[in-house]
Enzyme design. Structure first.
Site, PDB file in Angstrom:
ATOM      1  CG  HIS A 147      -1.791 -10.066  -6.288  1.00 25.78           C
ATOM      2  ND1 HIS A 147      -2.817 -10.660  -5.577  1.00 25.78           N
ATOM      3  CD2 HIS A 147      -2.280  -8.875  -6.733  1.00 25.78           C
ATOM      4  CE1 HIS A 147      -3.876  -9.883  -5.609  1.00 25.78           C
ATOM      5  NE2 HIS A 147      -3.576  -8.782  -6.286  1.00 25.78           N
ATOM      6  CD  GLU A 148      -0.568  -6.060  -8.644  1.00 30.00           C
ATOM      7  OE1 GLU A 148      -1.341  -5.870  -9.596  1.00 30.00           O
ATOM      8  OE2 GLU A 148      -0.901  -5.876  -7.460  1.00 30.00           O
ATOM      9  CG  HIS A 151      -4.695  -8.422 -10.952  1.00 31.74           C
ATOM     10  ND1 HIS A 151      -5.993  -8.842 -10.758  1.00 31.74           N
ATOM     11  CD2 HIS A 151      -4.253  -7.964  -9.747  1.00 31.74           C
ATOM     12  CE1 HIS A 151      -6.325  -8.642  -9.486  1.00 31.74           C
ATOM     13  NE2 HIS A 151      -5.293  -8.126  -8.853  1.00 31.74           N
ATOM     14  CD  GLU A 226      -7.164  -7.319  -5.697  1.00 28.68           C
ATOM     15  OE1 GLU A 226      -6.078  -7.661  -5.168  1.00 28.68           O
ATOM     16  OE2 GLU A 226      -7.221  -6.741  -6.793  1.00 28.68           O
TER      17      GLU A 226
END
Length: 321
Positions: A147-148, A151, A226
């Protein structure tokens, strides 16, 4: 479709930057006009605000990641110190097609959370809390790191840093104007005409509304990103259930992340201030339950799959591999 959405989000970042800068310029012009009662005063303060905005943007661009890491009390770790975390970061770096892995940091806090920061994939960092390392298994950790990493790959980190700096400076200037007005500095020079009084009222209203409007736009974009980072993270791991289980564990955490604040909350995988009641307009993240529901639908499983058997996520992670 996902890559098209990433491209649209990059363009939206610059559009949002333009909106924030325009709002900042409007604040400067109205404040200058209210203070001096002259067009030249408004244009002059607009110019000053423009220079300050550019300077702060450059500072935020080149040093914003270090500021965030320092405020978050994160310290850099080596492969020897956190081999399991390092191995997962390196795996997700390869899966994301990035040339080099981000720097790896740990926040010594028992709360469960993580964030990414930086200006581009070559100058980026991923930070996770000690509690997250201790309580998540490897599959869940992969989901969080993916997930990070998304980003970083999607350039969300640049957007978050720059917009955070501009939103913050708008709030500071608005606060300064409100304070100075209450102390008698916001009087129109050359007399108090009716027009001057109206202008000051408009400036006062703008001083209150501008920071709220800027923050609302910032949070709205953050919420959408998100969802995209969740989907992009699943693309890297091929395992939506891992991230869903991680979010389930994070949502059930009762610990409070002491180093988090309103300026950095939007960077985390889950809102570290979620126990403070805020309206939907100013929520930094979409509801965790909705994110988990989407991930479970992608995995084609029922919510019961989130129940981890003994020895799973609730137990200490296995030895580093």
């Amino acid at each position: 479709v996902m890559y098209e959405q990433i491209a649209r989000n990059r363009r939206a970042s610059w559009l949002l930057m333009g909106i924030i800068v325009a709002l900042f310029a409007l604040v400067g012009y109205v404040f200058g006009l209210a203070w001096t009662g002259a067009q030249a005063g408004g244009l002059g303060l607009l110019g000053v605000f423009g220079v300050v905005a550019i300077a702060w943007s450059l500072i935020g661009y080149y040093t914003g990641d270090r500021m965030v890491l320092a405020v978050s009390r994160a310290h850099r770790v080596t492969h020897a110190e956190e081999s399991r975390l390092y191995n997962v970061v390196e795996e997700m770096t390869i899966a994301a097609g990035l040339a080099q892995p981000p720097a790896v940091y740990v926040v010594e806090d028992e709360a469960l959370n993580a964030f990414a920061t930086g200006r581009d994939p070559q100058h980026s960092a991923i930070a996770v809390t000690r509690g997250l390392l201790q309580r998540l298994d490897r599959e869940q950790l992969q989901g969080v790191v993916a997930h990070e990493m998304s980003h970083i790959r999607n350039y969300d980190i640049r957007f978050a840093t720059l917009v955070g700096i501009l939103v913050g400076i708008i709030a500071l200037v608005a606060d300064f104007f409100l304070r100075s007005t209450f102390f008698g500095m916001g009087r129109r020079r050359g007399g108090d005409s009716g027009g001057g009084g109206v202008m000051i009222l408009v400036a006062l209203l703008l001083a209150i509304v501008a920071p709220l409007a800027a923050a609302a736009v910032q949070f709205a974009i953050s919420r959408r990103r998100e969802y995209l980072a969740d989907a992009s993270g699943v693309e890297l791991t091929r395992n939506p259930l891992g991230l869903a289980r991680a979010l389930h564990e994070i949502a059930g955490d009762t610990g409070r992340l002491e180093s988090a604040n309103r300026a950095t909350a939007h960077l985390y995988i889950a809102n570290p201030l979620r126990r403070r009641h805020t309206g939907a307009l100013f929520a930094t993240h979409p509801p965790v339950e909705e994110r988990i529901a989407v991930l479970l639908k992608m995995a084609h499983v029922e919510p019961a799959a989130l129940v981890v058997p003994p020895g799973g996520a609730a137990s200490p992670p296995p030895a580093a591999t």
